[in-house]
Design a protein around this motif. Structure first.
Motif, PDB file in Angstrom:
ATOM      1  N   VAL A 302       0.881  -1.176   0.000  1.00  0.00           N
ATOM      2  CA  VAL A 302       0.000   0.000   0.000  1.00  0.00           C
ATOM      3  C   VAL A 302       0.909   1.213   0.000  1.00  0.00           C
ATOM      4  N   ALA A 303       0.832   2.006  -1.048  1.00  0.00           N
ATOM      5  CA  ALA A 303       1.773   3.114  -1.208  1.00  0.00           C
ATOM      6  C   ALA A 303       1.677   4.103  -0.060  1.00  0.00           C
ATOM      7  N   ASP A 304       0.457   4.484   0.304  1.00  0.00           N
ATOM      8  CA  ASP A 304       0.276   5.497   1.354  1.00  0.00           C
ATOM      9  C   ASP A 304      -0.865   5.050   2.264  1.00  0.00           C
ATOM     10  N   PRO A 305      -0.561   4.318   3.349  1.00  0.00           N
ATOM     11  CA  PRO A 305      -1.631   3.851   4.233  1.00  0.00           C
ATOM     12  C   PRO A 305      -2.466   4.971   4.834  1.00  0.00           C
ATOM     13  N   SER A 306      -1.849   6.162   5.019  1.00  0.00           N
ATOM     14  CA  SER A 306      -2.610   7.276   5.594  1.00  0.00           C
ATOM     15  C   SER A 306      -3.665   7.819   4.640  1.00  0.00           C
ATOM     16  N   ALA A 307      -3.560   7.447   3.324  1.00  0.00           N
ATOM     17  CA  ALA A 307      -4.560   7.926   2.364  1.00  0.00           C
ATOM     18  C   ALA A 307      -5.842   7.103   2.411  1.00  0.00           C
ATOM     19  N   LEU A 308      -5.804   5.977   3.107  1.00  0.00           N
ATOM     20  CA  LEU A 308      -7.017   5.149   3.216  1.00  0.00           C
ATOM     21  C   LEU A 308      -8.093   5.891   3.997  1.00  0.00           C
ATOM     22  N   PRO A 309      -9.364   5.699   3.658  1.00  0.00           N
ATOM     23  CA  PRO A 309     -10.433   6.202   4.521  1.00  0.00           C
ATOM     24  C   PRO A 309     -10.284   5.623   5.923  1.00  0.00           C
ATOM     25  N   LEU A 310     -10.593   6.410   6.932  1.00  0.00           N
ATOM     26  CA  LEU A 310     -10.367   5.988   8.307  1.00  0.00           C
ATOM     27  C   LEU A 310     -11.092   4.682   8.624  1.00  0.00           C
ATOM     28  N   ALA A 311     -12.344   4.551   8.179  1.00  0.00           N
ATOM     29  CA  ALA A 311     -13.107   3.335   8.485  1.00  0.00           C
ATOM     30  C   ALA A 311     -12.472   2.117   7.827  1.00  0.00           C
ATOM     31  N   THR A 312     -12.015   2.272   6.586  1.00  0.00           N
ATOM     32  CA  THR A 312     -11.387   1.148   5.882  1.00  0.00           C
ATOM     33  C   THR A 312     -10.083   0.743   6.559  1.00  0.00           C
ATOM     34  N   GLY A 313      -9.254   1.741   6.913  1.00  0.00           N
ATOM     35  CA  GLY A 313      -8.005   1.430   7.590  1.00  0.00           C
ATOM     36  C   GLY A 313      -8.235   0.763   8.934  1.00  0.00           C
ATOM     37  N   ARG A 314      -9.247   1.233   9.701  1.00  0.00           N
ATOM     38  CA  ARG A 314      -9.522   0.620  11.000  1.00  0.00           C
ATOM     39  C   ARG A 314     -10.009  -0.809  10.833  1.00  0.00           C
ATOM     40  N   ASN A 315     -10.887  -1.043   9.865  1.00  0.00           N
ATOM     41  CA  ASN A 315     -11.391  -2.400   9.642  1.00  0.00           C
ATOM     42  C   ASN A 315     -10.275  -3.347   9.204  1.00  0.00           C
ATOM     43  N   VAL A 340      -1.160  -7.569   2.378  1.00  0.00           N
ATOM     44  CA  VAL A 340      -2.088  -6.441   2.353  1.00  0.00           C
ATOM     45  C   VAL A 340      -1.738  -5.625   1.129  1.00  0.00           C
ATOM     46  N   ALA A 341      -2.685  -5.485   0.220  1.00  0.00           N
ATOM     47  CA  ALA A 341      -2.420  -4.770  -1.023  1.00  0.00           C
ATOM     48  C   ALA A 341      -3.685  -4.058  -1.463  1.00  0.00           C
ATOM     49  N   GLY A 342      -3.479  -2.999  -2.206  1.00  0.00           N
ATOM     50  CA  GLY A 342      -4.627  -2.281  -2.729  1.00  0.00           C
ATOM     51  C   GLY A 342      -4.259  -0.901  -3.192  1.00  0.00           C
ATOM     52  N   ALA A 343      -5.216  -0.253  -3.835  1.00  0.00           N
ATOM     53  CA  ALA A 343      -5.018   1.087  -4.350  1.00  0.00           C
ATOM     54  C   ALA A 343      -6.383   1.745  -4.476  1.00  0.00           C
ATOM     55  N   PRO A 344      -6.428   3.066  -4.523  1.00  0.00           N
ATOM     56  CA  PRO A 344      -7.716   3.752  -4.684  1.00  0.00           C
ATOM     57  C   PRO A 344      -8.421   3.302  -5.960  1.00  0.00           C
TER      58      PRO A 344
END
Length: 412
Positions: A302-315, A340-344
Motif C-alpha cells: 500500500v503506497a500510502d496507508p494514511s490515504a485510506l479512509p479511516l473506516a477502511t483502515g480501521r477495519n 495487504v495490497a490495494g489502491a484507490p
C-alpha cells in the motif's frame, strides 16, 4: 434493519370517547363533580321554568297530570347522575317522559347533549328521532295556546338540533385533542426507542472493538506464560524479557477492560475519545507480535496507508489483529503469511494464512464469534470476508474492503 414497533399509548385502539370517562378507576374527578352538579341544576331549573310556564297558561293542567309531570321530571333529573355510563338509555327514557312532561324537558336536553358527545352518529340519530317523535306527540296532546302546532314543534325541534350540534362539536374537538395527544405520545415513544437503539448499537460497536483488543492482549499473555512454564531453564534475560511483556500486556488489558466497563455503564456519549488504529499502525502491531514470538512473513503493498479512509483502515487493522490472535490461539508456533495490497479505486485486499499447529494449542477460551464479528464488520463496510481450512490443513482468511477512487475536480 427492521425497527421494532413503538409502544401503543394507553387507550389506543379503542373507539375515541366511546367509554365512560370519570377516570380509569370509575371515580368521579373534581371536574366531573362540578359538571354533573351543574348539569343537574341546569336541568332542574329549565324543567321547573317549563313546568311553571305551563301551569300559568289559561286552563292550567289537571292535578293528576301535574303531579305525574313533576314526579317524572324529578326522576329524570335524578337519573342524570348516570348519564355518562348509560347516555343512550337515559336519552330514550327522558324522550319518552318528554311526551307529556314539561319538568323532564331540561333533563332530556342534557341527556341528548351527553349522547352527542359520547356516542357515534348512528346512535345519536336514533335517539334524536325518538325525541322528535316525542315532541310531536307532546304538542299534539298538549297544544301551546300562543303558538300553532307546526310553529311550536319547529321551535322545539330547533332547540333539539342546536343541543345535538353543540354536543357533536364538543365530541369532534375532544377527538382531535385526544388524537393529537396520542400522536405526541407515540412520537415521544418512537424517539425514545430510536435513541435507545442508537445507544445500544454504539455500545455494541465499542464492545466489539474492545473484544478485538482484549483478545489480542490475552493471547500474548498466554503465549509468554506458556513459554515460561515449558522452559524453566531459559536464560535470565529471556525470562526477564518475557515477564516484562506479560506485565505490560496485563497492564494494557486491565486498562482497556476498565474502559469498556465504563463505556457500558455510562453510555457511549460519556466515554473518553479513544484514538482508533488505522492501517498506518499495522507495522507496530506486527512488531509487537514478532516480539511475542509469532513468526510473520508480511507483504504490505500500500503506497500510502494514511490515504485510506479511516473506516477502511480501521477495519483492515482489526481483521489482521483478529487473524493473528486466532493464529496464536489455535496454531502456536506456526508461521503466518500476511498480504495487504490495494489502491484507490481497486479496493483493499487482506490475506492471512497459516499452516496447522506445530505445538499444542494454548487452550485460551474463545466464544467462536471473532470471525463472525469480522464478517459482519466487512459487510457493514460494503466489503466481504471469507475463510476456510484447506485440504492441507492450512487456514486461509481473505477480505476485500472498498477503497473509493479520489474525486478529481473537473476544470471549469
Amino acid at each position: 434493519m427492521s425497527q421494532p414497533s413503538a409502544p401503543t399509548p394507553a387507550g389506543a385502539g379503542r373507539p375515541v370517547l366511546e367509554r365512560w370517562a370519570p377516570g380509569e378507576s370509575g371515580r368521579r374527578t373534581a371536574r366531573d363533580w362540578t359538571v354533573d352538579v351543574a348539569a343537574f341544576v341546569l336541568a332542574l331549573g329549565f324543567g321547573a321554568f317549563a313546568f311553571g310556564s305551563r301551569l300559568a297558561q289559561p286552563g292550567g293542567v289537571p292535578d293528576g297530570l301535574a303531579t305525574l309531570d313533576l314526579v317524572g321530571g324529578l326522576v329524570c333529573c335524578a337519573l342524570l347522575w348516570w348519564r355518562r355510563r348509560f347516555p343512550a338509555a337515559l336519552a330514550l327514557l327522558t324522550g319518552l317522559f318528554g311526551a307529556y312532561s314539561d319538568m323532564a324537558s331540561g333533563a332530556g336536553l342534557v341527556a341528548l347533549f351527553t349522547v352527542a358527545v359520547h356516542r357515534r352518529w348512528q346512535v345519536v340519530a336514533g335517539v334524536v328521532a325518538v325525541n322528535l317523535v316525542s315532541v310531536l306527540v307532546y304538542y299534539r296532546a298538549r297544544p301551546d295556546p300562543d303558538l300553532g302546532y307546526v310553529a311550536a314543534a319547529t321551535v322545539a325541534a330547533s332547540v333539539v338540533a342546536a343541543v345535538v350540534a353543540w354536543g357533536m362539536f364538543v365530541r369532534a374537538r375532544r377527538q382531535l385533542i385526544q388524537s393529537l395527544r396520542e400522536r405526541a405520545q407515540r412520537a415521544e415513544a418512537e424517539q425514545a426507542q430510536r435513541v435507545e437503539q442508537a445507544r445500544e448499537t454504539e455500545r455494541t460497536r465499542i464492545a466489539r472493538e474492545m473484544h478485538d483488543v482484549l483478545a489480542h492482549r490475552i493471547t500474548l499473555l498466554s503465549l509468554h506464560a506458556g513459554a515460561l512454564e515449558f522452559r524453566p531453564d531459559a536464560p535470565p534475560d529471556e525470562v526477564a524479557r518475557a515477564a516484562g511483556v506479560i506485565r505490560e500486556s496485563a497492564r494494557q488489558a486491565l486498562q482497556e477492560l476498565r474502559e469498556v466497563i465504563g463505556v457500558l455503564r455510562a453510555g457511549p456519549e460519556d466515554a473518553a475519545g479513544r484514538p482508533q488504529p488505522t492501517l498506518a499502525d499495522l507495522p507496530a502491531l506486527l512488531e509487537e507480535c514478532r516480539r511475542a514470538g509469532t513468526r510473520i512473513r508480511s507483504d504490505v503493498r500500500v503506497a500510502d496507508p494514511s490515504a485510506l479512509p479511516l473506516a477502511t483502515g480501521r477495519n483492515a487493522y482489526r481483521i489482521v489483529q483478529e487473524a493473528l490472535t486466532n493464529a496464536r490461539k489455535h496454531a502456536p508456533g506456526a508461521a503466518v503469511d500476511l498480504v495487504v495490497a490495494g489502491a484507490p479505486g481497486e479496493g483493499l485486499r487482506v490475506r492471512v494464512s497459516n499452516p496447522p499447529a506445530v505445538s499444542a494449542p494454548l487452550g485460551v477460551p474463545g466464544g467462536g464469534t471473532g470471525l463472525v464479528g469480522l464478517a459482519e464488520r466487512a459487510a457493514l463496510a460494503g466489503g466481504r470476508l471469507e475463510h476456510e481450512v484447506g485440504a492441507d490443513g492450512r487456514f486461509r482468511l481473505s477480505a476485500h474492503l472498498p477503497w473509493p477512487a479520489p474525486v478529481t475536480a473537473v476544470p471549469s
